[in-house]
Scaffold this motif. Structure first.
Motif, PDB file in Angstrom:
ATOM      1  N   SER A   1     -51.977  85.417  79.648  1.00  0.00           N
ATOM      2  CA  SER A   1     -51.136  86.030  80.682  1.00  0.00           C
ATOM      3  C   SER A   1     -49.718  86.217  80.160  1.00  0.00           C
ATOM      4  CB  SER A   1     -51.136  85.161  81.945  1.00  0.00           C
ATOM      5  OG  SER A   1     -50.554  83.900  81.688  1.00  0.00           O
ATOM      6  N   GLY A   2     -48.847  86.769  81.025  1.00  0.00           N
ATOM      7  CA  GLY A   2     -47.450  86.982  80.664  1.00  0.00           C
ATOM      8  C   GLY A   2     -47.318  87.915  79.481  1.00  0.00           C
ATOM      9  N   ASP A   3     -46.472  87.518  78.523  1.00  0.00           N
ATOM     10  CA  ASP A   3     -46.316  88.355  77.331  1.00  0.00           C
ATOM     11  C   ASP A   3     -47.302  87.964  76.238  1.00  0.00           C
ATOM     12  OD1 ASP A   3     -45.230  85.944  76.618  1.00  0.00           O
ATOM     13  OD2 ASP A   3     -43.240  86.733  76.111  1.00  0.00           O
ATOM     14  N   MET A   4     -48.348  87.202  76.606  1.00  0.00           N
ATOM     15  CA  MET A   4     -49.462  86.842  75.714  1.00  0.00           C
ATOM     16  C   MET A   4     -48.951  86.212  74.411  1.00  0.00           C
ATOM     17  SD  MET A   4     -52.168  87.851  77.510  1.00  0.00           S
ATOM     18  CE  MET A   4     -53.587  88.204  76.466  1.00  0.00           C
ATOM     19  N   PRO A   5     -48.228  85.085  74.499  1.00  0.00           N
ATOM     20  CA  PRO A   5     -47.718  84.449  73.280  1.00  0.00           C
ATOM     21  C   PRO A   5     -48.854  83.950  72.393  1.00  0.00           C
ATOM     22  CG  PRO A   5     -47.433  83.015  75.168  1.00  0.00           C
ATOM     23  CD  PRO A   5     -47.873  84.335  75.710  1.00  0.00           C
TER      24      PRO A   5
ATOM     25  N   GLU B   1     -42.840  76.809  77.526  1.00  0.00           N
ATOM     26  CA  GLU B   1     -43.029  78.001  78.352  1.00  0.00           C
ATOM     27  C   GLU B   1     -44.191  78.835  77.837  1.00  0.00           C
ATOM     28  OE1 GLU B   1     -41.775  78.834  81.129  1.00  0.00           O
ATOM     29  OE2 GLU B   1     -40.199  77.315  81.312  1.00  0.00           O
ATOM     30  N   ASP B   2     -44.359  78.923  76.519  1.00  0.00           N
ATOM     31  CA  ASP B   2     -45.501  79.638  75.957  1.00  0.00           C
ATOM     32  C   ASP B   2     -46.805  79.038  76.456  1.00  0.00           C
ATOM     33  OD1 ASP B   2     -43.846  81.306  74.467  1.00  0.00           O
ATOM     34  OD2 ASP B   2     -44.007  80.103  72.642  1.00  0.00           O
TER      35      ASP B   2
ATOM     36  N   ALA C   1     -57.231  91.072  79.573  1.00  0.00           N
ATOM     37  CA  ALA C   1     -55.919  90.969  80.222  1.00  0.00           C
ATOM     38  C   ALA C   1     -56.062  91.469  81.656  1.00  0.00           C
ATOM     39  CB  ALA C   1     -54.893  91.791  79.456  1.00  0.00           C
ATOM     40  N   ASP C   2     -55.786  90.597  82.613  1.00  0.00           N
ATOM     41  CA  ASP C   2     -56.108  90.923  83.998  1.00  0.00           C
ATOM     42  C   ASP C   2     -55.165  90.184  84.938  1.00  0.00           C
ATOM     43  OD1 ASP C   2     -58.546  92.159  85.676  1.00  0.00           O
ATOM     44  OD2 ASP C   2     -57.995  90.251  86.597  1.00  0.00           O
TER      45      ASP C   2
END
Length: 674
Positions: free
Chosen positions: A110-114, A123-124, A215-216
């Motif tokens: 999720s998010g910026d997909m770290p 946070e990652d 990614a959803d």
């Protein structure tokens, strides 16, 4: 840097973080009941088989109904060739099966997909798959067996493998980096909190047969920091008032999630198991709401989160000491917000998780539901995974109506605890105000008081102390309920005799019972499905020793598939794995059993130092998901410092071991296990 203090028992077969025994009640111990029952039949050591095979013979009040139900059920096939035990650092499955390793710890969702990295930030980690995969369920999208939401628990963390900064330090499986003064780096603590909890991730099978993350918008992490609502009789009471929630309506996070549950209305329940070790409490007087769960006066917690530098409120709460003028000014009640079942709606990513307090507060291994029937109460079962603890059942007050059912059904009803009698009968004892001596005169003020003190209430009513109740499962045809009892080394050498030849229950066993009529009944009949152990010290349902293809120890995970195969997963502690009397079992494994004949066959073995746990299938039964937790946990402190890990699974080479999910399919596309 220095080593942390270790908290709790030194019991050699307790795994990292397992709760030491805290039940000092005089209630009957299940081993003693079984011992007395089979002794009464004057069994010799060689006829322990008869004790198992005939445990539900003609003495049971409704044994005939039990037998008739079984005889009408079709036996499932075990159509695979059993595999041998293994100590190799790899996953082994039967001929004709293949395995894909999937969503290891750190996979971005999720998010910026770290991307995964040992140096990823706290946070990652909130955007990545958590650590130590456990209970799991596949929620199909539009009934598909190739597209759905995979929801899985993350039980705990091994900080030495979690942080790049730990490289080169002499840390054991419970060790963590800390400063010379004992304080912790706040970002490391954040990463550990975010590696706990639950992952919801959309997964899809491609045309090549491989599964992949999608990614959803449904993808999300529920962590040790996620805001959660309290519901049921304990919500809003003085027991759970804190500085974060002075009105007792909210809390933050879920921890040590082991097995799980799936409600009839298609939501997910995460279990809070060995949560008490996370808390420090420096008060000189601590009441039963904490002492009965293993919290005593101490300045230490499992990971010392309360000592993170900066003094952030979300970490200070792990010190439950009384510091303010009232409970609304500190976190003396924070431990009372843990030990519950947590309901999560995977279909609504904006929903707030809810802790359902009427299901009781203890070391929940998971929860299993009896098949829901329209117009009838909802019934579910749960085990308290600690030595000498109990098995519970909840029956809802309101009936199940498919069109309107939701989690509020779990907020009103009756919680029961089990008593197993010597003659193979059993009864459910209500944990409710005014019943079975649960009155203010005996120290139980009201329902909320009973539920916060579930263990003490069970002690008071005379429930049967069990050998660490783990996962449960309900046979979809017969309605029989199965529970694994993983082990208990209480029985010392010199106490063994013809009826119970082992000096302790280091290997564990599996019990099952049939309710008297419906699952709402207050009486049941029980028998033993299997005694785990080696070829000399085990018995199957027919009373025969387990053969080389079936021996196992420390049964833990349990699941019954739609065709009635009983899947058994093992959790031999890393402290004894592949050593001494446990050497014969190799690495932890998964087996399948026939519920009628008792035939057991080994289906899977895992890599070094891990636990096999978590299991779910797609609706067509052609894809099986299984979790591998804490590979490499057997790595010693000095070996870790040298980079000499016991396992490098799943990547191999010199890689850090990572918990991951297995995706198992048949090469011919057939049904798993058939």
């Amino acid at each position: 840097m220095q080593q942390p203090q270790h908290i709790g028992s030194t019991d050699p077969i307790l795994a990292a973080g397992d709760e030491p025994a805290s039940n000092t009640s005089p209630n009957a111990y299940f081993g003693d009941i079984l011992e007395a029952r089979v002794s009464r039949r004057a069994l010799l050591r060689g006829s322990l088989a008869a004790a198992v095979a005939g445990a539900m013979a003609t003495t049971l009040p409704f044994g005939g109904a039990f037998a008739a139900t079984v005889s009408r059920a079709a036996a499932p096939s075990l159509g695979f060739k059993a595999i041998p035990v293994s100590a190799a650092d790899r996953v082994v499955v039967p001929e004709g099966y293949r395995v894909q390793t999937f969503i290891p710890w750190g996979t971005p969702i999720s998010g910026d997909m770290p991307a995964f990295s040992l140096d990823a930030s706290g946070e990652d980690q909130a955007q990545q798959i958590g650590s130590h995969h456990d209970g799991m369920h596949f929620f199909p999208i539009d009934g598909s067996s190739r597209d759905g939401l995979l929801v899985l628990n993350h039980e705990y963390v091994e900080p030495r493998f979690l942080h790049g900064a730990a490289r080169g330090l002499a840390l054991d499986s419970e060790g963590f980096p800390q400063h010379e003064d004992g304080s912790r780096d706040p970002d490391q603590v954040l990463k550990e909190l975010n590696a706990h909890g639950v992952s919801v991730v959309r997964v899809r099978q491609g045309d090549d047969g491989q599964w992949q993350v999608v990614a959803d918008a449904h993808n999300r992490r529920i962590t040790g920091l996620t805001p959660m609502r309290l519901a049921g009789p304990v919500a809003g009471t003085a027991h759970v008032q804190t500085r974060y929630s002075p009105d007792g309506s909210m809390t933050r996070g879920t921890l040590n999630n082991c097995a799980h549950g799936v409600t009839p209305w298609n939501t997910y329940l995460a279990a809070e198991e060995n949560w008490s070790g996370y808390f420090a409490n420096q008060d000189t007087e601590i009441d039963r709401r904490q002492t009965r769960y293993g919290i005593v006066t101490r300045d230490t917690g499992r990971y010392q989160w309360h000592k993170a530098t900066g003094g952030a409120d979300e970490t200070l709460r792990f010190d439950a000491s009384s510091r303010g003028a009232s409970a609304g000014e500190d976190y003396r009640n924070e431990p009372h917000a843990f030990g519950w079942m947590v309901e999560i709606d995977p279909h609504d990513p904006e929903s707030t998780p809810v802790k359902r307090t009427h299901l009781g507060r203890f070391a929940h291994e998971g929860v299993i539901f009896a098949p829901a029937e329209e117009g009838q109460p909802v019934v579910c079962y749960s085990g308290d995974d600690a030595r000498f603890e109990y098995i519970y059942k909840f029956v809802s007050a309101r009936p199940y109506q498919a069109a309107s059912a939701d989690g509020s059904l779990l907020d009103e009803g009756t919680l029961y605890v089990a008593r197993f009698n010597e003659d193979g009968s059993g009864e459910w004892l209500a944990l409710a105000p005014g019943e079975n001596g649960l009155t203010p005169e005996h120290g139980f003020a009201d329902l909320a008081d009973i539920l916060v003190n579930t263990r003490s209430a069970a002690d008071h009513v005379g429930a049967t102390r069990m050998d660490r109740p783990e996962w449960g499962a309900v046979d979809p045809v017969t309605g029989q309920v199965y529970f694994t009892l993983t082990n208990n080394t209480r029985r010392e050498a010199g106490q063994e005799h013809a009826a119970n030849p082992r000096p302790d229950n280091g290997f564990g066993h599996i019990i099952r019972w049939q309710e008297d009529g419906t699952h709402t009944a207050e009486r049941f009949a029980w028998d033993l499905f299997a005694l785990a152990g080696d070829q000399d010290d085990s018995r199957d349902l027919a009373g025969q020793p387990l053969d080389r293809d079936a021996i196992f120890a420390s049964p833990d995970g349990l699941w019954i598939d739609p065709d009635r195969r009983v899947w058994i997963q093992t959790d031999i502690s890393e402290s004894v794995m592949n050593n001494g009397i446990f050497d014969v079992f190799g690495n932890n494994q998964m087996l399948a059993a026939n519920p009628e004949t008792g035939e057991i066959k080994r289906f899977l073995t895992g890599p070094v130092g891990q636990e096999i746990t978590g299991i779910t299938m797609t609706p067509d039964q052609r894809t099986l998901f299984v979790n591998v937790q804490h590979p490499g946990a057997t790595t010693g402190a000095e070996a870790f410092a040298a980079g000499d890990f016991a396992s490098h699974w799943p990547e191999g080479g010199s890689a850090v071991p990572r918990s991951a999910t297995l995706v198992i399919t048949r090469e011919d596309g057939g049904i798993i296990g058939a």
